[in-house]
Design a protein around this motif. Sequence first.
Motif, PDB file in Angstrom:
ATOM      1  N   ILE A  25      -7.756  -5.591  -5.577  1.00 29.67           N
ATOM      2  CA  ILE A  25      -8.333  -5.017  -4.353  1.00 29.67           C
ATOM      3  C   ILE A  25      -7.563  -3.758  -3.931  1.00 29.67           C
ATOM      4  CG2 ILE A  25      -8.686  -5.498  -1.899  1.00 29.67           C
ATOM      5  CD1 ILE A  25      -9.083  -8.507  -2.827  1.00 29.67           C
ATOM      6  N   GLY A  26      -6.227  -3.829  -3.947  1.00 30.48           N
ATOM      7  CA  GLY A  26      -5.432  -2.682  -3.496  1.00 30.48           C
ATOM      8  C   GLY A  26      -5.516  -1.511  -4.470  1.00 30.48           C
ATOM      9  N   GLU A  44      -5.905  -2.864 -15.989  1.00 31.90           N
ATOM     10  CA  GLU A  44      -6.184  -4.185 -15.410  1.00 31.90           C
ATOM     11  C   GLU A  44      -6.204  -5.234 -16.508  1.00 31.90           C
ATOM     12  OE1 GLU A  44      -6.505  -5.905 -12.516  1.00 31.90           O
ATOM     13  OE2 GLU A  44      -6.977  -7.569 -13.846  1.00 31.90           O
ATOM     14  N   LYS A  45      -5.452  -6.309 -16.304  1.00 34.32           N
ATOM     15  CA  LYS A  45      -5.350  -7.296 -17.380  1.00 34.32           C
ATOM     16  C   LYS A  45      -6.609  -8.145 -17.530  1.00 34.32           C
ATOM     17  CE  LYS A  45      -2.735 -10.925 -14.990  1.00 34.32           C
ATOM     18  NZ  LYS A  45      -1.426 -11.538 -14.861  1.00 34.32           N
ATOM     19  N   ASN A  57     -11.851 -13.059   3.939  1.00 32.31           N
ATOM     20  CA  ASN A  57     -12.185 -12.474   5.227  1.00 32.31           C
ATOM     21  C   ASN A  57     -11.445 -11.151   5.333  1.00 32.31           C
ATOM     22  OD1 ASN A  57     -11.599 -12.547   8.501  1.00 32.31           O
ATOM     23  ND2 ASN A  57     -13.548 -13.433   7.900  1.00 32.31           N
ATOM     24  N   ARG A 115     -15.400 -12.421  -3.020  1.00 32.94           N
ATOM     25  CA  ARG A 115     -14.449 -11.516  -3.681  1.00 32.94           C
ATOM     26  C   ARG A 115     -15.140 -10.686  -4.761  1.00 32.94           C
ATOM     27  NH1 ARG A 115      -8.677 -12.725  -3.432  1.00 32.94           N
ATOM     28  NH2 ARG A 115      -8.324 -14.209  -1.769  1.00 32.94           N
ATOM     29  N   VAL A 138      -0.219  -4.658 -18.918  1.00 32.29           N
ATOM     30  CA  VAL A 138       0.838  -3.651 -19.026  1.00 32.29           C
ATOM     31  C   VAL A 138       2.178  -4.362 -18.942  1.00 32.29           C
ATOM     32  CG1 VAL A 138       1.871  -1.691 -17.825  1.00 32.29           C
ATOM     33  CG2 VAL A 138      -0.612  -1.877 -17.993  1.00 32.29           C
ATOM     34  N   ASP A 315      -0.011  -6.959  -2.737  1.00 30.69           N
ATOM     35  CA  ASP A 315       0.839  -8.132  -2.975  1.00 30.69           C
ATOM     36  C   ASP A 315       2.076  -7.798  -3.811  1.00 30.69           C
ATOM     37  OD1 ASP A 315      -0.808  -9.777  -1.521  1.00 30.69           O
ATOM     38  OD2 ASP A 315      -1.233 -11.179  -3.159  1.00 30.69           O
ATOM     39  N   GLY A 327      -3.650 -10.637   3.640  1.00 29.95           N
ATOM     40  CA  GLY A 327      -3.079 -10.035   2.423  1.00 29.95           C
ATOM     41  C   GLY A 327      -3.958  -8.974   1.796  1.00 29.95           C
ATOM     42  N   ALA A 328      -5.222  -9.299   1.577  1.00 30.17           N
ATOM     43  CA  ALA A 328      -6.124  -8.333   0.943  1.00 30.17           C
ATOM     44  C   ALA A 328      -6.409  -7.181   1.894  1.00 30.17           C
ATOM     45  CB  ALA A 328      -7.427  -9.027   0.547  1.00 30.17           C
ATOM     46  N   SER A 329      -6.509  -7.509   3.179  1.00 25.74           N
ATOM     47  CA  SER A 329      -6.780  -6.457   4.163  1.00 25.74           C
ATOM     48  C   SER A 329      -5.636  -5.444   4.167  1.00 25.74           C
ATOM     49  CB  SER A 329      -6.958  -7.078   5.552  1.00 25.74           C
ATOM     50  OG  SER A 329      -8.034  -7.990   5.515  1.00 25.74           O
TER      51      SER A 329
HETATM   52  C1  LIG Z   1      -5.976 -19.214  -0.717  1.00 26.19           C
HETATM   53  C2  LIG Z   1      -5.904 -17.748  -0.380  1.00 26.19           C
HETATM   54  C3  LIG Z   1      -6.775 -17.232   0.581  1.00 26.19           C
HETATM   55  C4  LIG Z   1      -6.714 -15.883   0.935  1.00 26.19           C
HETATM   56  N1  LIG Z   1      -7.563 -15.407   1.886  1.00 26.19           N
HETATM   57  C5  LIG Z   1      -7.469 -14.115   2.277  1.00 26.19           C
HETATM   58  C6  LIG Z   1      -8.334 -13.593   3.282  1.00 26.19           C
HETATM   59  O1  LIG Z   1      -9.209 -14.281   3.799  1.00 26.19           O
HETATM   60  N2  LIG Z   1      -8.175 -12.300   3.676  1.00 26.19           N
HETATM   61  C7  LIG Z   1      -7.232 -11.494   3.124  1.00 26.19           C
HETATM   62  O2  LIG Z   1      -7.116 -10.315   3.526  1.00 26.19           O
HETATM   63  N3  LIG Z   1      -6.408 -11.948   2.140  1.00 26.19           N
HETATM   64  C8  LIG Z   1      -6.508 -13.222   1.714  1.00 26.19           C
HETATM   65  N4  LIG Z   1      -5.690 -13.691   0.714  1.00 26.19           N
HETATM   66  C9  LIG Z   1      -4.682 -12.804   0.115  1.00 26.19           C
HETATM   67  C10 LIG Z   1      -5.304 -11.904  -0.940  1.00 26.19           C
HETATM   68  O3  LIG Z   1      -5.992 -12.647  -1.933  1.00 26.19           O
HETATM   69  C11 LIG Z   1      -4.233 -11.053  -1.613  1.00 26.19           C
HETATM   70  O4  LIG Z   1      -3.324 -10.589  -0.657  1.00 26.19           O
HETATM   71  C12 LIG Z   1      -4.890  -9.871  -2.304  1.00 26.19           C
HETATM   72  O5  LIG Z   1      -5.675 -10.317  -3.379  1.00 26.19           O
HETATM   73  C13 LIG Z   1      -3.857  -8.869  -2.777  1.00 26.19           C
HETATM   74  O6  LIG Z   1      -4.516  -7.802  -3.407  1.00 26.19           O
HETATM   75  P1  LIG Z   1      -3.747  -6.946  -4.508  1.00 26.19           P
HETATM   76  O7  LIG Z   1      -4.741  -5.965  -5.025  1.00 26.19           O
HETATM   77  O8  LIG Z   1      -2.464  -6.450  -3.944  1.00 26.19           O
HETATM   78  O9  LIG Z   1      -3.327  -7.999  -5.607  1.00 26.19           O
HETATM   79  P2  LIG Z   1      -4.261  -8.846  -6.565  1.00 26.19           P
HETATM   80  O10 LIG Z   1      -5.543  -9.163  -5.904  1.00 26.19           O
HETATM   81  O11 LIG Z   1      -3.404  -9.978  -7.035  1.00 26.19           O
HETATM   82  O12 LIG Z   1      -4.559  -7.859  -7.749  1.00 26.19           O
HETATM   83  C14 LIG Z   1      -3.584  -7.531  -8.708  1.00 26.19           C
HETATM   84  C15 LIG Z   1      -4.303  -7.181  -9.973  1.00 26.19           C
HETATM   85  O13 LIG Z   1      -3.351  -6.764 -10.946  1.00 26.19           O
HETATM   86  C16 LIG Z   1      -3.678  -7.346 -12.190  1.00 26.19           C
HETATM   87  N5  LIG Z   1      -2.425  -7.419 -12.946  1.00 26.19           N
HETATM   88  C17 LIG Z   1      -1.344  -8.175 -12.657  1.00 26.19           C
HETATM   89  N6  LIG Z   1      -0.362  -7.957 -13.538  1.00 26.19           N
HETATM   90  C18 LIG Z   1      -0.834  -7.026 -14.407  1.00 26.19           C
HETATM   91  C19 LIG Z   1      -0.286  -6.390 -15.551  1.00 26.19           C
HETATM   92  N7  LIG Z   1       0.964  -6.663 -15.966  1.00 26.19           N
HETATM   93  N8  LIG Z   1      -1.045  -5.488 -16.232  1.00 26.19           N
HETATM   94  C20 LIG Z   1      -2.321  -5.199 -15.807  1.00 26.19           C
HETATM   95  N9  LIG Z   1      -2.891  -5.788 -14.728  1.00 26.19           N
HETATM   96  C21 LIG Z   1      -2.147  -6.678 -14.025  1.00 26.19           C
HETATM   97  C22 LIG Z   1      -4.288  -8.696 -11.838  1.00 26.19           C
HETATM   98  O14 LIG Z   1      -5.126  -9.182 -12.877  1.00 26.19           O
HETATM   99  C23 LIG Z   1      -5.051  -8.354 -10.568  1.00 26.19           C
HETATM  100  O15 LIG Z   1      -6.386  -7.971 -10.820  1.00 26.19           O
HETATM  101  C24 LIG Z   1      -5.756 -15.035   0.318  1.00 26.19           C
HETATM  102  C25 LIG Z   1      -4.905 -15.536  -0.675  1.00 26.19           C
HETATM  103  C26 LIG Z   1      -4.989 -16.883  -1.021  1.00 26.19           C
HETATM  104  C27 LIG Z   1      -4.043 -17.414  -2.075  1.00 26.19           C
END
Ligand SMILES: Cc1cc2nc3c(=O)[nH]c(=O)nc-3n(C[C@H](O)[C@H](O)[C@H](O)COP(=O)(O)OP(=O)(O)OC[C@H]3O[C@@H](n4cnc5c(N)ncnc54)[C@H](O)[C@@H]3O)c2cc1C
Length: 414
Positions: A25-26, A44-45, A57, A115, A138, A315, A327-329
Amino acid sequence: MDQPETAGRAAGGPRRRIAVVGGGIGGLTLANALDESFQVDVFEKRATGAREGFGLNVQPAAVACLDRIGLAAGLVASGIETRAHRYVDHHGTQLHEEPRGIAAGEATPQVSVLRDELRGALLGGLGPHVRLVGDRTVDDAEVARWAGLPDATGTTPEDPSGDAAYDLVVGADGINSVVRTHVAGPREIRFGPMIMWRGITPMPRFADGRTFHLVSDPHGRRLVIYPVSAAADAAGESLLNWVLLVPTPVTDDSALALSDDDARDHLTGLVRDWDLPQLDMPRLVRGARYLRADRLRDLDPLDVWSRGKFVLLGDAAHPMYPIGAQGASQAIVDGWALAAELNAGRDRGEDPVAAAARFESARRPVVGRIVLANREMNQRELVSRGLGTTEKSAELAETAARYRLAVAGKDAPR
Ligand SMILES: Cc1cc2nc3c(=O)[nH]c(=O)nc-3n(C[C@H](O)[C@H](O)[C@H](O)COP(=O)(O)OP(=O)(O)OC[C@H]3O[C@@H](n4cnc5c(N)ncnc54)[C@H](O)[C@@H]3O)c2cc1C
């Protein structure tokens, strides 16, 4: 997909190359928001067509960022605008309610979505200056090479070229980030005393079809549940995304090893004395399309998010308990904010590293507070399990108010 070197050049400068590790998402928000003067490679893996199934949400501040990249309207149309957060006990007695999003006076709505819908919108929005490399994990040595760091033998590429030359390497690779070690050194993920069970279940319309419910029982079990699909709503139903938090010592991960059938029996047993008027709990658990368990976990707020050509977001920078659905927000706000700094610096021919430092100064203190506020909210909600209805209502109202202050960047009084 690569653009000619001259396309979209910054005023007099070379075209800047940005590697984004992680197309979640980020990372995808950043890639959408960066303008065409950058050449962006997202690694992206997961395979591009991989699906997650669950919902989430999205808070108003993040919806505002998605709006700036032209993606909010579609998500609001396919998801459900959240009207309120309602806290009830396991018999359905209301403990506290507060309006959310537009109903709370925000300029943008709070929205619950699938999602996969959010990811699909982010993938669909990518411009021709973004190259998405899917199904590609990566590793640590690779990101070091991209940033021109010495390899394990101590050799530094003297003149990095081709894939080895990036002006900025963004760690958007989630909680187990490989980029984080280059920025902050090894850090221990901190495991919390809860197992989180996630499910998504088609059900008859739930309450008004717009309200995020938080149900708690005297054992400290808590259910967060909300509808995520406009299509289900139009058919008179609710596609309910839910998370059941179950207090479990950090030494006991046995629930994580249960088979799918055993997990459904286990969960049905945990909530057997719940009698919510509008929610058939056994049906919710038994009918879940997907079910998944994870241990609650986060990381102490980092004192650094960028170093040299590396910068972290989402994250990777700030894993947090999902108690406040932030977290996602926050990852979306990070992606937009980093892109805004990079886009603004480009006109001055600025090194992207300087833009990354400004992004860190603006965002790190704010999000560090939210990480701690999630821990506090989890703890207070756990402790309030033994209270009577009146005391618990007051405690939940205060906990929610303290959390809102933290998200707004203010310290709540002790
Ligand atoms: C039960 C639960 C409920 C949640 N509900 C909410 C909610 O309602 N609202 C909200 O805002 N947040 C929520 N969250 C938090 C949210 O899911 C995360 O904070 C969010 O997904 C973080 O986004 P990101 O892009 O930083 O990381 P991620 O979504 O984890 O994305 C990281 C990406 O990097 C990729 N990746 C990882 N390592 C590598 C590598 N070495 N090489 C290539 N690619 C790689 C992964 O495959 C992934 O696609 C929830 C979390 C959980 C566990």
